[in-house]
Write an enzyme that holds these catalytic residues in place. Sequence first.
Site, PDB file in Angstrom:
ATOM      1  CD  GLU A  60      -5.362  -4.540   3.316  1.00 46.96           C
ATOM      2  OE1 GLU A  60      -6.262  -5.234   3.827  1.00 46.96           O
ATOM      3  OE2 GLU A  60      -5.369  -3.306   3.372  1.00 46.96           O
ATOM      4  CG  ASP A  77     -12.138  -5.750   3.167  1.00 45.66           C
ATOM      5  OD1 ASP A  77     -12.815  -5.023   2.429  1.00 45.66           O
ATOM      6  OD2 ASP A  77     -11.794  -5.428   4.309  1.00 45.66           O
TER       7      ASP A  77
END
Length: 155
Positions: A60, A77
């Site tokens: 991520e 994000d």
Amino acid sequence: MKPLLLLGLPLLLVLLAVMPPGCQGIIIPRCRLVRIFRQQSLEGFVGRKVADWVCLAKHESSYNTRAINRNKNGSSDYGIFQINSKYWCYDGRTPGASNGCRIHCRSKREFLDDNITDDIKCAKLIARQARGLTPWVAWRKHCRGKNLRPFVRGC
């Protein structure tokens, strides 16, 4: 002309060293992350091992606590787990956000600092509600069903 070129590299190194912290991400070394995740009781949480969480963080954010990714839908994000502003945190610019974790995602004291306790707390809430790590595309794509022992080996 050569003396000026030789000054270029040292000057660049000095400038990089004195850049404000907000300009650089804090990369948490893998084994330190393993220790933090174990201390925060992620081993066995929602049926997943620490290796799953480390793999998730690797894919991520590359272990970068200040990672930010802008999405096509207008959300972003944030942090080491790339927690989404549409559902989980407030960034002040995502339309229709629900802020499920009740946290400000752009704050340098929360998701974008080197203390990832709040990131872990929110990630646990997400994982608990989903009964696993499936909300994270990177985990589904790179970690699920794979041999993850290398993520904790030697730590």
